[in-house]
Design an enzyme around this catalytic site. Structure first.
Site, mmCIF file in Angstrom:
data_model
loop_
_atom_site.group_PDB
_atom_site.id
_atom_site.type_symbol
_atom_site.label_atom_id
_atom_site.label_comp_id
_atom_site.label_asym_id
_atom_site.label_seq_id
_atom_site.Cartn_x
_atom_site.Cartn_y
_atom_site.Cartn_z
ATOM 1 N N ASP A 165 -0.310 -3.816 6.007
ATOM 2 C CA ASP A 165 -0.854 -3.466 7.296
ATOM 3 C C ASP A 165 -2.348 -3.787 7.302
ATOM 4 O O ASP A 165 -3.018 -3.618 6.288
ATOM 5 C CB ASP A 165 -0.707 -1.967 7.544
ATOM 6 C CG ASP A 165 0.754 -1.507 7.585
ATOM 7 O OD1 ASP A 165 1.650 -2.347 7.495
ATOM 8 O OD2 ASP A 165 0.983 -0.286 7.668
ATOM 9 N N HIS A 212 0.848 -1.193 0.000
ATOM 10 C CA HIS A 212 0.000 0.000 0.000
ATOM 11 C C HIS A 212 0.889 1.250 0.000
ATOM 12 O O HIS A 212 2.123 1.146 0.095
ATOM 13 C CB HIS A 212 -0.966 -0.002 1.189
ATOM 14 C CG HIS A 212 -0.314 0.130 2.540
ATOM 15 N ND1 HIS A 212 0.579 -0.794 3.041
ATOM 16 C CD2 HIS A 212 -0.451 1.070 3.517
ATOM 17 C CE1 HIS A 212 0.959 -0.422 4.257
ATOM 18 N NE2 HIS A 212 0.351 0.715 4.558
ATOM 19 N N ASP A 258 6.028 4.317 4.769
ATOM 20 C CA ASP A 258 6.937 3.325 5.364
ATOM 21 C C ASP A 258 6.962 2.011 4.592
ATOM 22 O O ASP A 258 7.718 1.104 4.931
ATOM 23 C CB ASP A 258 6.583 3.083 6.850
ATOM 24 C CG ASP A 258 5.125 2.703 7.073
ATOM 25 O OD1 ASP A 258 4.275 3.126 6.268
ATOM 26 O OD2 ASP A 258 4.845 1.989 8.044
ATOM 27 N N HIS A 259 6.137 1.918 3.531
ATOM 28 C CA HIS A 259 6.131 0.689 2.734
ATOM 29 C C HIS A 259 6.661 0.893 1.317
ATOM 30 O O HIS A 259 6.829 -0.082 0.594
ATOM 31 C CB HIS A 259 4.721 0.092 2.688
ATOM 32 C CG HIS A 259 4.291 -0.429 4.021
ATOM 33 N ND1 HIS A 259 4.286 -1.757 4.352
ATOM 34 C CD2 HIS A 259 3.906 0.238 5.143
ATOM 35 C CE1 HIS A 259 3.909 -1.903 5.618
ATOM 36 N NE2 HIS A 259 3.670 -0.703 6.115
#
Ligand code: ZN
Length: 306
Positions: free
Chosen positions: A213, A63, A67-68
């Site tokens: 997440d 997504h 942070d990804h």
């Protein structure tokens, strides 16, 4: 046994903390390297743990929270500067393509290698990669923005022929495909030779599921039932359940409950909030609902075996 392993490059959520990097990991299946998520700093971790820039040909982004994926443009840029020529396959939310294109456009960069972009969606799981040995399917997660996990599944191999039996029963090569599929063999006089006499079964297919997440949800349990190795996010501990719900994340206790329901053989927990220096509480809390659990830690490789 064919190599099937997962190396953690980043285990932190939101921001780097206590030497933990934002989310990223490498799945090595038979020397094919698949990257899942690419938080900031991932290229440093790739080099540190010996993967180099050009081993990875497929990158899967869950997504578009920073942070990804915020390490992705840096990694692509380094691949370009290091003379990569072969195609890079990028799987992720549709807007990811726009994000990359605009950065390349404004730096007037024309990549030396092609990017094949495969957009994901969150209506239903879909197969986003397949070869003769393995397939990768999306897992629909429930996060604040569209988010998918990824489910790596070995494809069941054909049965193995017992060679001595071919001579004993005078079996010709054109009969072999049917035997590999599990059919019995019929001799001219009508005698049936059962398939198990002529072949042995192939190993049970192995699997790996990445779920980060997400809010704790059970809608994907059936999809991953019996998974060998499950990575599930545990951003918080149970005393922050309200916060976990508000931000669409999961607690350590809940991740263990998911692993139990999914009949997972082993669980890795990760995506730890920067508020936690020590992670032993995550481990202990998770063990109250699922025993065979380990913490994701940068540089650790988990091997998936039958
Ligand atoms: Zn997120």
């Amino acid at each position: 046994m064919t190599k099937f392993e997962v190396t953690i490059l980043g285990s932190s959520s939101a921001t780097p903390a206590y030497h933990r990097f934002p989310s990223s990991q490498i799945v090595n299946y038979n020397q094919k390297y698949f990257m899942i998520d690419c938080g900031e700093g991932t290229q440093f971790q790739l080099l540190k743990y010996g993967f180099g820039y050009n081993k990875v040909d497929h990158i899967f982004i869950s997504h578009l929270h920073g942070d990804h994926y915020l390490g992705l443009v840096g990694l692509i840029s380094s691949m370009h500067l290091n003379g990569r020529g072969k195609e890079l396959v990028l799987v992720g939310p549709p807007a990811l393509k726009e994000i990359i294109d605009i950065q390349l456009f404004h730096s007037q960069t024309t990549l030396r290698f092609p990017i094949k972009f495969i957009p994901t969606q969150t209506d239903q799981p879909e197969i986003v990669y397949r070869n003769t040995e393995i397939e990768i399917e999306t897992i629909i997660l429930d996060h604040r923005i569209p988010c998918t996990g990824f489910f790596f599944k070995e494809i069941k191999r054909p049965r193995k022929i017992v060679k001595e039996m071919l001579e004993i029963y005078n079996i010709t090569p054109d009969e072999i495909p049917a035997l590999k599929e599990g059919h019995d063999y019929v001799i001219e006089d009508g005698t049936v030779v059962p398939n198990y006499v002529l072949t042995t079964d192939s190993p049970v297919p192995r699997s790996y599921a990445y779920c980060s997440d997400t809010l704790m949800i059970t809608s994907f349990i059936e999809q991953i039932k019996g998974v060998d190795l499950l990575y599930h996010e545990t951003t918080f501990l149970e005393d922050m359940l309200e916060r976990a719900r508000d931000t669409h994340h999961t607690t350590a206790k809940q991740a263990g409950e998911i692993a139990t329901m999914a009949e997972a053989k082993k669980l890795i927990i990760g995506h730890f909030s920067a508020r936690y220096r020590d992670l032993l509480s995550h481990l202990e809390e998770c063990k109250t609902t699922f025993k065979n659990v380990e913490l994701a830690k940068e540089g650790i490789t988990f091997s998936i075996e039958n």
